[in-house]
Write a protein that holds these residues in place. Structure first.
Motif, PDB file in Angstrom:
ATOM      1  N   ASN A 148      -0.423  49.595 -47.070  1.00 18.53           N
ATOM      2  CA  ASN A 148      -0.968  49.452 -48.429  1.00 18.53           C
ATOM      3  C   ASN A 148      -0.031  48.695 -49.363  1.00 18.53           C
ATOM      4  O   ASN A 148      -0.297  48.630 -50.571  1.00 18.53           O
ATOM      5  N   GLN A 159      -1.105  58.175 -56.580  1.00 19.79           N
ATOM      6  CA  GLN A 159      -2.453  57.716 -56.264  1.00 19.79           C
ATOM      7  C   GLN A 159      -3.509  58.368 -57.141  1.00 19.79           C
ATOM      8  O   GLN A 159      -4.637  57.921 -57.180  1.00 19.79           O
ATOM      9  N   ASP A 172      -7.487  48.617 -50.714  1.00 19.49           N
ATOM     10  CA  ASP A 172      -6.548  48.688 -51.833  1.00 19.49           C
ATOM     11  C   ASP A 172      -6.078  47.311 -52.290  1.00 19.49           C
ATOM     12  O   ASP A 172      -5.719  47.140 -53.453  1.00 19.49           O
ATOM     13  N   SER A 223      -7.441  53.928 -56.009  1.00 20.24           N
ATOM     14  CA  SER A 223      -6.916  54.189 -57.340  1.00 20.24           C
ATOM     15  C   SER A 223      -7.109  52.920 -58.164  1.00 20.24           C
ATOM     16  O   SER A 223      -7.014  51.822 -57.631  1.00 20.24           O
ATOM     17  N   ARG A 279       0.038  52.868 -52.852  1.00 15.96           N
ATOM     18  CA  ARG A 279      -0.178  54.307 -53.016  1.00 15.96           C
ATOM     19  C   ARG A 279       1.094  55.023 -53.479  1.00 15.96           C
ATOM     20  O   ARG A 279       1.065  56.216 -53.756  1.00 15.96           O
ATOM     21  N   ARG A 311       2.238  53.896 -44.264  1.00 20.01           N
ATOM     22  CA  ARG A 311       1.414  53.656 -45.452  1.00 20.01           C
ATOM     23  C   ARG A 311       2.072  52.637 -46.374  1.00 20.01           C
ATOM     24  O   ARG A 311       1.382  51.863 -47.040  1.00 20.01           O
TER      25      ARG A 311
END
Length: 518
Positions: A425, A170, A325, A289, A429, A421
């Protein structure tokens, strides 16, 4: 028993031809006879014998044995022969030859550089031709002279970004679009025969009056060339119609509709009812990011509008951390439609015309909305979609790699602690952005790619690290490793292997749901 004299008499030979007497055979050399190494064996000007040499008679076994020793065993003569060879080498000749090799290598490098520049020019011409396929014609194409003068600075920036790269994905500052061995996002302008063939297939498929979406999905599964990706993603997501004649009007209508939403809702971001939503969006965007891109004020402004409008128009879920994201890949891909830069992270987005930025913003909003329509239960209250997928991941891993599953269980590592996560995401990530973009090529080619196929990708991703997982014997170390996997240098090759394994798991388990359960 015969006496010694009798043994000698036994080995007497009365015939003239006795085998074992070794002579050099010219013309049939086994192993090859090297005049350089065996220069002393042939006198200059001497002629090879054309008639067989008469063999010497052997009268006793001892003489026979000495004459029939291994002819090819040089033994201690090796050093002597090498010394002879060294003496025959002319130092001046060696230096002259080396100088010629260096000169030839320099000429080849200059020719290769000239070919690359010529191919770069051809690439820019091809990219200009693609504007007839895509609907937006407001592209910014850098001139050839600008491209040449900026190449050195681009290389310098790439080297500096590699030095700044960290172990965590990330925080990676590697190139966003350029990948390792990635023909879709390669920094080299030259295309291999296979790459050029794939590009031609995409062009032919998109050139017709009606694009065959099924064929486009099949072709896109293995990755989409960078120049084709913007139009391909819009088609695969359902944002653009398959009919070419309807695309321009559809784009104009949808872009106008989006900015009507902005005009209607965005001013209410500071209202009491929407203030918390906008504040959370404002906090989350700097956490995204890549670092260089997210710090550009223009990018922050665009992302805030996209996320706020989506949250207002989807009250069932509203804004949830993680949705921010999902805008990034669409934004980066659609920016690449208008620029020739290989590294988007080093490109100043604010230098694009306002109309182009508006097109990118609207297109990113609608494509993200299409994606979220298929996984919205991941972001509703209590996020039941993610809870369900994490449970399915746990059951699937217990079937495909029981040793890893038991190891995690023994050290009390819960799947929710690291896989939440992954689902929330979509692995963004966990892998660099260039890998996410390649991953989404396949997701958009798969039926229910983001909602269903992603489960098998996560399972393959976890098992990919089985060796490292089994080596960790501590809860804390295990969890730190699983939350910070070393993928910063991943590229297309690793993603292709991951997708192939995920497809194998899907083929084995998707149509047999009872296999999830023990």
């Amino acid at each position: 028993m015969a006496s010694d004299g009798g043994r000698k008499q036994f080995w007497k030979r009365s015939g003239a031809k006795v085998p074992g007497s070794i002579q050099h055979v010219y013309g049939a050399q086994h192993p090859p006879f090297d005049p350089l190494l065996h220069g002393t064996l042939i006198k200059p000007g001497s002629k090879p014998p054309t008639t067989p040499v008469k063999l010497k008679k052997v009268s006793t076994f001892q003489e026979f044995e000495s004459n029939t020793s291994d002819a090819w065993d040089l033994g201690d003569d090796d050093d002597e022969l090498l010394a002879i060879a060294a003496e025959n080498l002319n130092t001046e000749v060696v230096m002259e030859t080396a100088h010629k090799v260096i000169q030839n290598h320099s000429k080849l490098q200059e020719q290769h550089k000239f070919q690359e520049e010529h191919q770069q020019e051809e690439k820019q011409v091809e990219s200009a031709e693609l504007t007839s396929i895509a609907c937006g014609d407001n592209r910014l194409v850098k001139s050839v002279s600008e491209g040449h003068t900026s190449s050195s600075s681009d290389n310098a920036s790439e080297n500096s970004s590699m030095q700044r790269s960290q172990s965590l994905p990330q925080t990676s500052t590697l190139p966003l679009v350029s990948g390792v061995a990635d023909f879709n996002t390669s920094v080299t302008p030259a295309l291999t025969e296979r790459e050029a063939s794939r590009l031609d297939k995409f062009k032919q498929l998109l050139a017709g009056p009606n694009t065959n979406l099924e064929e486009l999905r099949k072709l896109s599964w293995s990755g989409i060339p960078k120049r084709i990706r913007p139009i391909a993603w819009k088609l695969l997501s359902g944002y653009l119609p398959a009919n070419v004649d309807r695309r321009e009007s559809t784009l104009q209508r949808k872009r106008k509709e989006y900015f009507a939403f902005v005009e209607q809702y965005y001013d209410s971001r500071n209202d009491e009812s929407h203030q918390d939503t906008y504040r959370q969006i404002h906090i989350d965007i700097p956490r995204m990011s890549p670092e260089v891109l997210r710090l550009q004020p223009k990018v922050t402004e665009i992302f805030e509008r996209i996320l706020f409008i989506w949250a207002i128009r989807h009250p069932a879920s509203g804004y949830v951390q993680g949705i921010n994201d999902l805008v990034t890949p669409f934004f980066v891909v659609f920016v690449c439609e208008y620029i020739e830069e290989e590294e988007v992270e080093n490109f100043d987005v604010s230098s694009l015309p306002e109309e182009v930025l508006q097109n990118i913003e609207a297109d990113s909003y609608w494509c993200m909305s299409k994606l979220l329509d298929g996984i919205q239960d991941n972001y509703t209250f209590a996020q039941p979609g993610i809870q369900k997928k994490v449970k399915m991941l746990e059951e699937l891993v217990s079937r495909i790699d029981e040793q890893v599953h038991v190891h995690l269980d023994q050290h009390e590592v819960k799947y929710l602690q690291f896989a939440f996560r992954w689902m929330n995401n979509l692995l963004m990530r966990e892998v660099p952005l260039r890998c996410t973009i390649r991953l989404w090529d396949t997701y958009q080619s798969e039926p229910e790619g983001f909602s269903h196929f992603h489960l098998y990708v996560c399972a393959a991703f976890l098992v990919r690290w089985r060796k490292e997982i089994l080596e960790e014997k501590d809860f804390q170390e295990l969890l730190i490793f699983l939350q910070n996997l070393p993928t910063v240098h991943w590229g297309n090759e690793e993603i292709s292997v991951l997708l192939a394994e995920a497809y194998r798991l899907k083929f084995a388990f998707a149509d047999a749901p009872n296999h999830y359960k023990k």
